[in-house]
Design a protein around this motif. Structure first.
Motif, PDB file in Angstrom:
ATOM      1  N   GLY A  13      53.440  37.691  18.479  1.00  0.00           N
ATOM      2  CA  GLY A  13      53.548  37.672  19.933  1.00  0.00           C
ATOM      3  C   GLY A  13      53.237  39.012  20.581  1.00  0.00           C
ATOM      4  N   GLY A  14      53.074  38.977  21.891  1.00  0.00           N
ATOM      5  CA  GLY A  14      52.910  40.186  22.684  1.00  0.00           C
ATOM      6  C   GLY A  14      51.493  40.654  22.895  1.00  0.00           C
ATOM      7  N   PHE A  15      50.505  39.948  22.367  1.00  0.00           N
ATOM      8  CA  PHE A  15      49.127  40.421  22.479  1.00  0.00           C
ATOM      9  C   PHE A  15      48.262  39.533  23.367  1.00  0.00           C
ATOM     10  CE2 PHE A  15      50.744  42.328  18.650  1.00  0.00           C
ATOM     11  CZ  PHE A  15      50.334  43.643  18.788  1.00  0.00           C
ATOM     12  N   ILE A  16      48.854  38.537  23.980  1.00  0.00           N
ATOM     13  CA  ILE A  16      48.091  37.680  24.889  1.00  0.00           C
ATOM     14  C   ILE A  16      48.748  37.671  26.259  1.00  0.00           C
ATOM     15  CG2 ILE A  16      47.171  36.174  23.087  1.00  0.00           C
ATOM     16  CD1 ILE A  16      49.327  34.113  23.986  1.00  0.00           C
ATOM     17  N   LYS A  17      47.927  37.468  27.260  1.00  0.00           N
ATOM     18  CA  LYS A  17      48.409  37.369  28.631  1.00  0.00           C
ATOM     19  C   LYS A  17      47.643  36.255  29.311  1.00  0.00           C
ATOM     20  CE  LYS A  17      49.666  42.167  29.118  1.00  0.00           C
ATOM     21  NZ  LYS A  17      49.494  43.414  29.795  1.00  0.00           N
ATOM     22  N   PRO A  18      48.287  35.564  30.251  1.00  0.00           N
ATOM     23  CA  PRO A  18      47.544  34.533  30.989  1.00  0.00           C
ATOM     24  C   PRO A  18      46.543  35.180  31.940  1.00  0.00           C
ATOM     25  CG  PRO A  18      49.768  34.740  31.830  1.00  0.00           C
ATOM     26  CD  PRO A  18      49.675  35.634  30.636  1.00  0.00           C
ATOM     27  N   ILE A  19      45.512  34.435  32.233  1.00  0.00           N
ATOM     28  CA  ILE A  19      44.502  34.893  33.186  1.00  0.00           C
ATOM     29  C   ILE A  19      45.132  34.973  34.577  1.00  0.00           C
ATOM     30  CG2 ILE A  19      43.609  32.605  33.838  1.00  0.00           C
ATOM     31  CD1 ILE A  19      41.428  35.569  32.927  1.00  0.00           C
ATOM     32  N   GLN A  20      44.603  35.815  35.407  1.00  0.00           N
ATOM     33  CA  GLN A  20      45.042  35.908  36.800  1.00  0.00           C
ATOM     34  C   GLN A  20      43.998  35.213  37.666  1.00  0.00           C
ATOM     35  OE1 GLN A  20      45.523  40.085  37.424  1.00  0.00           O
ATOM     36  NE2 GLN A  20      47.293  40.205  36.085  1.00  0.00           N
ATOM     37  N   PHE A  21      44.451  34.459  38.654  1.00  0.00           N
ATOM     38  CA  PHE A  21      43.559  33.675  39.502  1.00  0.00           C
ATOM     39  C   PHE A  21      43.331  34.365  40.833  1.00  0.00           C
ATOM     40  CE2 PHE A  21      43.876  30.458  36.518  1.00  0.00           C
ATOM     41  CZ  PHE A  21      45.191  30.084  36.289  1.00  0.00           C
ATOM     42  N   GLU A  22      42.078  34.451  41.235  1.00  0.00           N
ATOM     43  CA  GLU A  22      41.729  34.955  42.567  1.00  0.00           C
ATOM     44  C   GLU A  22      41.686  33.775  43.519  1.00  0.00           C
ATOM     45  OE1 GLU A  22      41.453  36.553  45.586  1.00  0.00           O
ATOM     46  OE2 GLU A  22      40.955  38.178  44.205  1.00  0.00           O
ATOM     47  N   THR A  23      42.419  33.869  44.599  1.00  0.00           N
ATOM     48  CA  THR A  23      42.501  32.742  45.529  1.00  0.00           C
ATOM     49  C   THR A  23      41.829  33.020  46.873  1.00  0.00           C
ATOM     50  OG1 THR A  23      44.676  33.479  46.289  1.00  0.00           O
ATOM     51  CG2 THR A  23      44.611  31.877  44.481  1.00  0.00           C
ATOM     52  N   GLN A  24      41.239  34.173  47.037  1.00  0.00           N
ATOM     53  CA  GLN A  24      40.525  34.473  48.285  1.00  0.00           C
ATOM     54  C   GLN A  24      39.217  33.681  48.329  1.00  0.00           C
ATOM     55  OE1 GLN A  24      41.364  36.543  51.040  1.00  0.00           O
ATOM     56  NE2 GLN A  24      43.298  36.099  50.020  1.00  0.00           N
ATOM     57  N   PRO A  25      38.707  33.394  49.526  1.00  0.00           N
ATOM     58  CA  PRO A  25      37.443  32.662  49.646  1.00  0.00           C
ATOM     59  C   PRO A  25      36.294  33.419  48.975  1.00  0.00           C
ATOM     60  CG  PRO A  25      38.552  32.808  51.768  1.00  0.00           C
ATOM     61  CD  PRO A  25      39.304  33.694  50.821  1.00  0.00           C
ATOM     62  N   LEU A  26      35.395  32.657  48.408  1.00  0.00           N
ATOM     63  CA  LEU A  26      34.215  33.230  47.764  1.00  0.00           C
ATOM     64  C   LEU A  26      33.039  33.135  48.719  1.00  0.00           C
ATOM     65  CD1 LEU A  26      34.729  31.457  44.345  1.00  0.00           C
ATOM     66  CD2 LEU A  26      35.341  33.813  44.927  1.00  0.00           C
ATOM     67  N   GLU A  27      32.106  34.067  48.562  1.00  0.00           N
ATOM     68  CA  GLU A  27      30.940  34.069  49.438  1.00  0.00           C
ATOM     69  C   GLU A  27      29.668  34.203  48.618  1.00  0.00           C
ATOM     70  OE1 GLU A  27      31.258  36.999  52.499  1.00  0.00           O
ATOM     71  OE2 GLU A  27      33.274  36.377  53.072  1.00  0.00           O
ATOM     72  N   ARG A  28      28.592  33.702  49.173  1.00  0.00           N
ATOM     73  CA  ARG A  28      27.278  33.846  48.549  1.00  0.00           C
ATOM     74  C   ARG A  28      26.991  35.334  48.358  1.00  0.00           C
ATOM     75  NH1 ARG A  28      22.044  34.532  49.917  1.00  0.00           N
ATOM     76  NH2 ARG A  28      20.525  33.346  48.729  1.00  0.00           N
ATOM     77  N   MET A  29      26.452  35.680  47.219  1.00  0.00           N
ATOM     78  CA  MET A  29      26.092  37.038  46.802  1.00  0.00           C
ATOM     79  C   MET A  29      27.294  37.865  46.348  1.00  0.00           C
ATOM     80  SD  MET A  29      22.935  36.792  46.683  1.00  0.00           S
ATOM     81  CE  MET A  29      22.620  38.427  46.063  1.00  0.00           C
ATOM     82  N   ASP A  30      28.487  37.264  46.244  1.00  0.00           N
ATOM     83  CA  ASP A  30      29.603  37.963  45.594  1.00  0.00           C
ATOM     84  C   ASP A  30      29.236  38.200  44.141  1.00  0.00           C
ATOM     85  OD1 ASP A  30      31.209  37.977  47.842  1.00  0.00           O
ATOM     86  OD2 ASP A  30      32.601  36.438  47.121  1.00  0.00           O
ATOM     87  N   GLU A  31      29.558  39.378  43.651  1.00  0.00           N
ATOM     88  CA  GLU A  31      29.309  39.707  42.248  1.00  0.00           C
ATOM     89  C   GLU A  31      30.308  38.971  41.370  1.00  0.00           C
ATOM     90  OE1 GLU A  31      30.119  43.576  39.554  1.00  0.00           O
ATOM     91  OE2 GLU A  31      28.828  43.913  41.287  1.00  0.00           O
ATOM     92  N   VAL A  32      29.819  38.345  40.307  1.00  0.00           N
ATOM     93  CA  VAL A  32      30.670  37.673  39.330  1.00  0.00           C
ATOM     94  C   VAL A  32      30.193  38.021  37.924  1.00  0.00           C
ATOM     95  CG1 VAL A  32      31.424  35.769  40.817  1.00  0.00           C
ATOM     96  CG2 VAL A  32      29.294  35.544  39.525  1.00  0.00           C
ATOM     97  N   HIS A  33      31.063  37.764  36.962  1.00  0.00           N
ATOM     98  CA  HIS A  33      30.760  38.040  35.553  1.00  0.00           C
ATOM     99  C   HIS A  33      31.197  36.851  34.717  1.00  0.00           C
ATOM    100  CE1 HIS A  33      30.219  42.415  36.315  1.00  0.00           C
ATOM    101  NE2 HIS A  33      31.020  42.129  37.323  1.00  0.00           N
ATOM    102  N   SER A  34      30.548  36.684  33.583  1.00  0.00           N
ATOM    103  CA  SER A  34      30.956  35.641  32.651  1.00  0.00           C
ATOM    104  C   SER A  34      30.756  36.154  31.232  1.00  0.00           C
ATOM    105  CB  SER A  34      30.141  34.368  32.882  1.00  0.00           C
ATOM    106  OG  SER A  34      30.701  33.302  32.164  1.00  0.00           O
ATOM    107  N   PHE A  35      31.325  35.468  30.278  1.00  0.00           N
ATOM    108  CA  PHE A  35      31.180  35.866  28.883  1.00  0.00           C
ATOM    109  C   PHE A  35      29.925  35.253  28.285  1.00  0.00           C
ATOM    110  CE2 PHE A  35      36.010  35.938  28.796  1.00  0.00           C
ATOM    111  CZ  PHE A  35      36.066  37.313  28.880  1.00  0.00           C
TER     112      PHE A  35
END
Length: 181
Positions: A72-94
């Motif tokens: 235990g102790g090495f994982i954390k839940p993801i945090q969610f962004e709840t603000q509105p998204l807009e076209r041309m916002d920078e995003v990343h993926s794996f």
């Protein structure tokens, strides 16, 4: 093949609650396995398979399951962004390698190309099956969407939409402009 799962919360039993693409869990007679390997103090735990009877198919796109890390102790839940998204916002993926690796090999930048109330379209680079549940993050590393479809453009359900359904009961931590709730 690596299909990503996202830890959305840690329950009272210290188990990770994981959301993943339902494609491979919809047919209970399938011979496919979903393997999970959590980080630990020396790298990663030995991979463990998730049994089909432990998977809850939530809808046609997503399933959930729980699994407790050995250390235990090495994982954390993801945090969610709840603000509105807009076209041309920078995003990343794996980007995951095609075989034999459980960790992403890169974290490429892309942009939101279209926003609807439920879905964003984005142009992050992915491997050929990356659309099957790959997370999409903002520049702070907060989850903004989960990719579910590639029809010439990558399409992802927004966190705001998912929070009205599947994520409503599965999460503990939300983040918006750095504020936790």
């Amino acid at each position: 093949m690596v299909i990503p799962g996202i830890i959305v919360s840690i329950n009272d039993k210290e188990e990770a609650v994981i959301i993943a693409d339902a494609t491979f869990f919809s047919n209970k007679t399938s011979q496919l396995n979903f393997w999970v390997s959590f980080p630990n103090s020396t790298g990663y735990e030995q991979e463990r398979s998730v049994r089909f009877n432990e998977v809850v198919v939530e809808d046609e796109y997503f399933c959930t399951f729980t699994l407790k890390p050995i250390e235990g102790g090495f994982i954390k839940p993801i945090q969610f962004e709840t603000q509105p998204l807009e076209r041309m916002d920078e995003v990343h993926s794996f980007v995951f390698p095609r075989e034999e690796f459980i960790t992403p090999t890169s974290y490429p930048k892309g942009f939101i190309t279209c926003v609807t109330p439920k879905v964003i379209f984005h142009n992050c680079k992915m491997h050929e099956f990356g659309y099957l549940g790959s997370p999409v993050f903002n520049f702070r590393g907060d989850l903004v969407a989960i990719t579910y479809l590639d029809k010439g453009q990558l399409q992802a359900w927004t966190v705001k939409f998912l929070l009205t359904g599947i994520l409503r009961e599965k999460n503990r931590t939300l983040v918006s402009n750095g504020e936790y709730s």
